[in-house]
Design a protein around this motif. Sequence first.
Motif, PDB file in Angstrom:
ATOM      1  N   LYS A  87       0.912  -1.170  -0.010  1.00 60.52           N
ATOM      2  CA  LYS A  87      -0.014  -0.031   0.013  1.00 60.52           C
ATOM      3  C   LYS A  87       1.000   1.143  -0.025  1.00 60.52           C
ATOM      4  O   LYS A  87       1.891   1.265   0.772  1.00 60.52           O
ATOM      5  CB  LYS A  87      -0.894   0.148   1.320  1.00 60.52           C
ATOM      6  CG  LYS A  87      -1.865  -1.191   1.345  1.00 60.52           C
ATOM      7  CD  LYS A  87      -2.743  -1.095   2.541  1.00 60.52           C
ATOM      8  CE  LYS A  87      -3.775  -2.246   2.332  1.00 60.52           C
ATOM      9  NZ  LYS A  87      -4.495  -2.375   3.764  1.00 60.52           N
ATOM     10  N   GLU A  91      -2.741   6.426  -0.876  1.00 57.60           N
ATOM     11  CA  GLU A  91      -3.818   5.851  -1.381  1.00 57.60           C
ATOM     12  C   GLU A  91      -4.947   5.914  -0.347  1.00 57.60           C
ATOM     13  O   GLU A  91      -4.537   6.050   0.965  1.00 57.60           O
ATOM     14  CB  GLU A  91      -3.251   4.204  -1.499  1.00 57.60           C
ATOM     15  CG  GLU A  91      -2.824   4.104  -2.644  1.00 57.60           C
ATOM     16  CD  GLU A  91      -2.314   2.618  -2.838  1.00 57.60           C
ATOM     17  OE1 GLU A  91      -2.256   2.124  -4.309  1.00 57.60           O
ATOM     18  OE2 GLU A  91      -2.210   1.812  -1.798  1.00 57.60           O
ATOM     19  N   LYS A  92      -6.195   6.130  -0.801  1.00 59.02           N
ATOM     20  CA  LYS A  92      -7.310   6.036   0.190  1.00 59.02           C
ATOM     21  C   LYS A  92      -8.041   5.019  -0.001  1.00 59.02           C
ATOM     22  O   LYS A  92      -8.738   5.165  -1.164  1.00 59.02           O
ATOM     23  CB  LYS A  92      -7.811   7.362   0.093  1.00 59.02           C
ATOM     24  CG  LYS A  92      -8.929   7.713   0.997  1.00 59.02           C
ATOM     25  CD  LYS A  92      -9.447   9.023   0.971  1.00 59.02           C
ATOM     26  CE  LYS A  92     -10.683   9.296   1.844  1.00 59.02           C
ATOM     27  NZ  LYS A  92     -11.372  10.212   1.725  1.00 59.02           N
ATOM     28  N   PHE A  93      -8.267   4.009   0.651  1.00 54.75           N
ATOM     29  CA  PHE A  93      -9.062   2.847   0.391  1.00 54.75           C
ATOM     30  C   PHE A  93     -10.682   3.207   1.272  1.00 54.75           C
ATOM     31  O   PHE A  93     -10.645   3.581   2.126  1.00 54.75           O
ATOM     32  CB  PHE A  93      -8.499   1.466   1.211  1.00 54.75           C
ATOM     33  CG  PHE A  93      -7.498   0.947   0.410  1.00 54.75           C
ATOM     34  CD1 PHE A  93      -7.662  -0.070  -0.593  1.00 54.75           C
ATOM     35  CD2 PHE A  93      -6.139   1.348   0.702  1.00 54.75           C
ATOM     36  CE1 PHE A  93      -6.622  -0.694  -1.112  1.00 54.75           C
ATOM     37  CE2 PHE A  93      -5.157   0.744  -0.072  1.00 54.75           C
ATOM     38  CZ  PHE A  93      -5.500  -0.371  -0.780  1.00 54.75           C
ATOM     39  N   HIS A  94     -11.425   2.895   0.053  1.00 52.75           N
ATOM     40  CA  HIS A  94     -12.910   3.121   0.546  1.00 52.75           C
ATOM     41  C   HIS A  94     -13.436   1.929   1.182  1.00 52.75           C
ATOM     42  O   HIS A  94     -14.399   1.876   1.795  1.00 52.75           O
ATOM     43  CB  HIS A  94     -13.792   3.480  -0.597  1.00 52.75           C
ATOM     44  CG  HIS A  94     -13.373   4.961  -0.950  1.00 52.75           C
ATOM     45  ND1 HIS A  94     -13.689   6.030  -0.394  1.00 52.75           N
ATOM     46  CD2 HIS A  94     -12.602   5.442  -1.993  1.00 52.75           C
ATOM     47  CE1 HIS A  94     -13.295   7.043  -0.932  1.00 52.75           C
ATOM     48  NE2 HIS A  94     -12.523   6.545  -1.908  1.00 52.75           N
ATOM     49  N   ARG A  95     -13.006   0.594   0.738  1.00 53.84           N
ATOM     50  CA  ARG A  95     -13.598  -0.831   1.153  1.00 53.84           C
ATOM     51  C   ARG A  95     -12.456  -1.638   1.230  1.00 53.84           C
ATOM     52  O   ARG A  95     -11.748  -1.722   0.080  1.00 53.84           O
ATOM     53  CB  ARG A  95     -14.567  -1.044   0.476  1.00 53.84           C
ATOM     54  CG  ARG A  95     -15.318  -2.320   1.027  1.00 53.84           C
ATOM     55  CD  ARG A  95     -16.658  -2.481   0.196  1.00 53.84           C
ATOM     56  NE  ARG A  95     -17.481  -3.157   0.854  1.00 53.84           N
ATOM     57  CZ  ARG A  95     -18.783  -2.748   1.662  1.00 53.84           C
ATOM     58  NH1 ARG A  95     -18.687  -1.547   1.783  1.00 53.84           N
ATOM     59  NH2 ARG A  95     -19.352  -3.808   2.242  1.00 53.84           N
ATOM     60  N   GLU A  97     -12.043  -6.030   1.527  1.00 49.57           N
ATOM     61  CA  GLU A  97     -12.831  -6.896   1.832  1.00 49.57           C
ATOM     62  C   GLU A  97     -12.104  -8.144   1.765  1.00 49.57           C
ATOM     63  O   GLU A  97     -12.553  -9.179   2.065  1.00 49.57           O
ATOM     64  CB  GLU A  97     -14.024  -7.098   1.004  1.00 49.57           C
ATOM     65  CG  GLU A  97     -15.279  -6.084   1.281  1.00 49.57           C
ATOM     66  CD  GLU A  97     -16.420  -6.214   0.690  1.00 49.57           C
ATOM     67  OE1 GLU A  97     -16.448  -7.118  -0.347  1.00 49.57           O
ATOM     68  OE2 GLU A  97     -17.577  -5.599   1.009  1.00 49.57           O
TER      69      GLU A  97
END
Length: 145
Positions: A87, A91-95, A97
């Motif tokens: 990562k 970076e900006k993760f929204h989800r 899973e």
Amino acid sequence: MSLVNRNTENPWRFFNNAMNPFEFDRDLMNWNSSLGGQMWKPSVDVKETENNLIIKADLPGMTKDQIQIEVDNGQLIISGERSSEKKEDNEKFHRVERSYGSFTRSFAVPEGCTAESINAHFDNGVLELTLPKLQKSKSQKVCIQ
């Protein structure tokens, strides 16, 4: 927002869930994640035919070199580790899973089945294991001479 301490919510949770392995696994995974650990369990199908036991495991994103298969004391053990993607700081993760980390799955092998008799095939992230079942001897007549 109210905080609930899972340990005092139901102190008998793990004991009660021993009768329901699906609930136990879910609670165990939640417990492990709360400690910062990673654990995942790949999905597996087990099918029985007349001559074989067939196990298919979904292992997306893995290579065959990352998977270990062994037979020990009547158990077939599939294990490995899926590494997380690197990562970047910007970076900006929204989800998120997908699960990463090590896994182990074990299954009872048919009587008489050895590691040498198991056929393993890995293609497109699916591991397929074919375990031959021991053929029971059919009754035969004995002629008196």
